[in-house]
Design an enzyme around this catalytic site. Structure first.
Site, PDB file in Angstrom:
ATOM      1  N   ARG A  56      28.024  10.802   7.740  1.00  0.00           N
ATOM      2  CA  ARG A  56      28.652  12.356   6.654  1.00  0.00           C
ATOM      3  C   ARG A  56      27.656  11.352   5.093  1.00  0.00           C
ATOM      4  NH1 ARG A  56      28.478  17.050   6.652  1.00  0.00           N
ATOM      5  NH2 ARG A  56      29.836  16.999   8.074  1.00  0.00           N
ATOM      6  N   GLN A  81      24.557  22.668  15.327  1.00  0.00           N
ATOM      7  CA  GLN A  81      24.251  22.860  14.621  1.00  0.00           C
ATOM      8  C   GLN A  81      23.315  21.368  14.187  1.00  0.00           C
ATOM      9  OE1 GLN A  81      25.577  24.347  11.025  1.00  0.00           O
ATOM     10  NE2 GLN A  81      26.608  22.552   9.983  1.00  0.00           N
ATOM     11  N   ARG A  86      20.179  13.101  14.371  1.00  0.00           N
ATOM     12  CA  ARG A  86      20.735  12.428  14.093  1.00  0.00           C
ATOM     13  C   ARG A  86      22.021  12.282  14.900  1.00  0.00           C
ATOM     14  NH1 ARG A  86      25.082  16.762  10.801  1.00  0.00           N
ATOM     15  NH2 ARG A  86      25.256  18.108  12.512  1.00  0.00           N
ATOM     16  N   HIS A 156      18.059  14.900   4.755  1.00  0.00           N
ATOM     17  CA  HIS A 156      19.461  15.923   4.435  1.00  0.00           C
ATOM     18  C   HIS A 156      19.957  15.070   3.442  1.00  0.00           C
ATOM     19  CE1 HIS A 156      22.809  17.546   4.947  1.00  0.00           C
ATOM     20  NE2 HIS A 156      22.813  18.244   5.634  1.00  0.00           N
ATOM     21  N   ASP A 200      25.247  26.510  -0.782  1.00  0.00           N
ATOM     22  CA  ASP A 200      24.823  26.264  -0.332  1.00  0.00           C
ATOM     23  C   ASP A 200      22.814  27.406   0.061  1.00  0.00           C
ATOM     24  OD1 ASP A 200      23.923  25.278   2.453  1.00  0.00           O
ATOM     25  OD2 ASP A 200      26.076  26.338   3.630  1.00  0.00           O
ATOM     26  N   GLU A 259      17.921  18.322   0.341  1.00  0.00           N
ATOM     27  CA  GLU A 259      16.677  18.130   1.467  1.00  0.00           C
ATOM     28  C   GLU A 259      15.896  19.006   1.388  1.00  0.00           C
ATOM     29  OE1 GLU A 259      19.826  19.554   3.915  1.00  0.00           O
ATOM     30  OE2 GLU A 259      21.901  19.303   2.424  1.00  0.00           O
TER      31      GLU A 259
HETATM   32  C1  BG6 Z   1      23.499  22.461   4.847  1.00  0.00           C
HETATM   33  C2  BG6 Z   1      23.817  23.222   5.386  1.00  0.00           C
HETATM   34  O1  BG6 Z   1      22.094  21.700   5.330  1.00  0.00           O
HETATM   35  O2  BG6 Z   1      23.820  20.994   5.825  1.00  0.00           O
HETATM   36  C3  BG6 Z   1      25.222  24.032   6.004  1.00  0.00           C
HETATM   37  O3  BG6 Z   1      23.089  23.793   4.552  1.00  0.00           O
HETATM   38  C4  BG6 Z   1      25.759  22.323   6.594  1.00  0.00           C
HETATM   39  O4  BG6 Z   1      25.098  24.845   5.937  1.00  0.00           O
HETATM   40  C5  BG6 Z   1      25.383  21.366   5.930  1.00  0.00           C
HETATM   41  O5  BG6 Z   1      27.318  22.513   5.573  1.00  0.00           O
HETATM   42  C6  BG6 Z   1      26.360  19.992   6.734  1.00  0.00           C
HETATM   43  O6  BG6 Z   1      26.300  20.272   7.477  1.00  0.00           O
HETATM   44  P1  BG6 Z   1      27.065  19.758   8.278  1.00  0.00           P
HETATM   45  O7  BG6 Z   1      26.436  19.786  10.148  1.00  0.00           O
HETATM   46  O8  BG6 Z   1      26.979  17.784   8.677  1.00  0.00           O
HETATM   47  O9  BG6 Z   1      29.000  19.322   8.291  1.00  0.00           O
END
Ligand code: BG6
Length: 285
Positions: A56, A81, A86, A156, A200, A259
């Protein structure tokens, strides 16, 4: 400049400028970039760095899909997602020279679950170069197989800032974007991106240079080659509360994600072809 191994990755450091970058083998995630001992990347204190989940903060790599599976792209709809890059352990291929290292990821590095969900032949080569005021990141995607595959890709990047309410992102004015908070496209909004609540947004066809300003002065510059889109994100309070690895919760004030990637459409890579993109982050602090 020296490259030294760390417990779970590698560090490049430059004595003269006191610049360092730290990269984990897990996700090839950059977890820290410092110049003159000042940290430039945000990393949640609650982030897991033991490979149990994606980091994170820092710079996780999104590949081969951006966002949650939506049931509209069978080839990536079984992936979680932001894909698997990663949250897979990359191979540290070694030093390219004294300020540059390279990581690789291929099917042999994936878990069985990811392999089943995305059964293509591929090679990712990620090159990280530490400069005096810049960090240069290149990703090469190769298709050694006999079948075309589609991918999204995204660097990211979580920048550290003293207070996000004083930040604006410059270079995106007037461009079309998808507002993920409201679930709709917005066109021709002629003002810089500022942060006074959850943001976002997926900006499409963005310029190759974007700046992050603080109190009206540029503090970071993002330059890209061969990447079309830019995602701008801050989860704000509600979003921070919904992430178990985001702590302390009020630290959403200290981050802004800008990003760089290709996410609005999938890149299509034919057999025997390769694709390469570069992101250069500059600190103007
Ligand atoms: C961003 C997205 O790139 O990543 C968001 O646009 C998302 O919608 C964020 O909440 C974090 O994603 P994750 O999977 O790391 O919680």
């Amino acid at each position: 400049m020296t490259v030294t191994p760390t417990e779970n990755g590698v560090r490049i450091s430059d004595e003269a400028t006191k610049a360092t970058v730290e990269i984990l083998n897990f996700g090839a995630t950059i977890t820290s970039w410092r110049i003159l001992d000042q940290e430039l990347l945000f990393l949640s204190k609650g982030s897991k760095l033991d490979g149990s989940r994606a980091v994170r903060g820092g710079i996780p790599l999104v590949f081969p899909r951006f966002g949650p599976p939506k049931g509209d792209h069978p080839a990536t709809d079984s992936l979680p997602q932001h894909g698997f890059a990663r949250s897979s352990t990359w191979e540290l291929l070694g030093e390219v020279d004294e300020n540059t290292v390279q990581f690789g990821l291929g099917p042999e590095n994936l878990s069985e679950e990811y392999r089943k969900a995305w059964n293509y032949d591929f090679t990712l080569l990620y090159t990280v170069k530490l400069g005096k005021e810049a960090l240069e990141l290149s990703l090469e995607v190769e298709n050694p197989g006999s079948e075309q595959f589609d991918f999204n890709v995204l660097f990211h990047t979580y920048f550290e800032v003293p207070e996000v309410e004083k930040v604006s992102v410059e270079g995106l004015n007037g461009l079309k974007y998808f507002n993920k908070v409201e679930g709709q496209f917005v066109t021709k909004e002629d003002k810089p991106v500022t942060f006074h609540g959850e943001v976002d947004r997926v900006y499409e066809a963005t310029p190759s240079q974007i700046a992050v300003d603080y109190d009206g002065k540029p503090i970071y510059e993002v330059q890209t080659e061969n990447l079309k889109d830019t995602v701008v994100w801050n989860p704000w309070e509600k979003g921070a509360n919904s992430m178990s690895d985001f702590s302390p919760k009020e630290d959403f004030h200290k981050m802004v994600c800008v990003e760089s990637g290709s996410v609005a459409e999938f890149v299509k890579l034919a057999p025997s072809k390769s694709w390469k993109a570069t992101v250069t982050l500059k600190s103007l602090l």
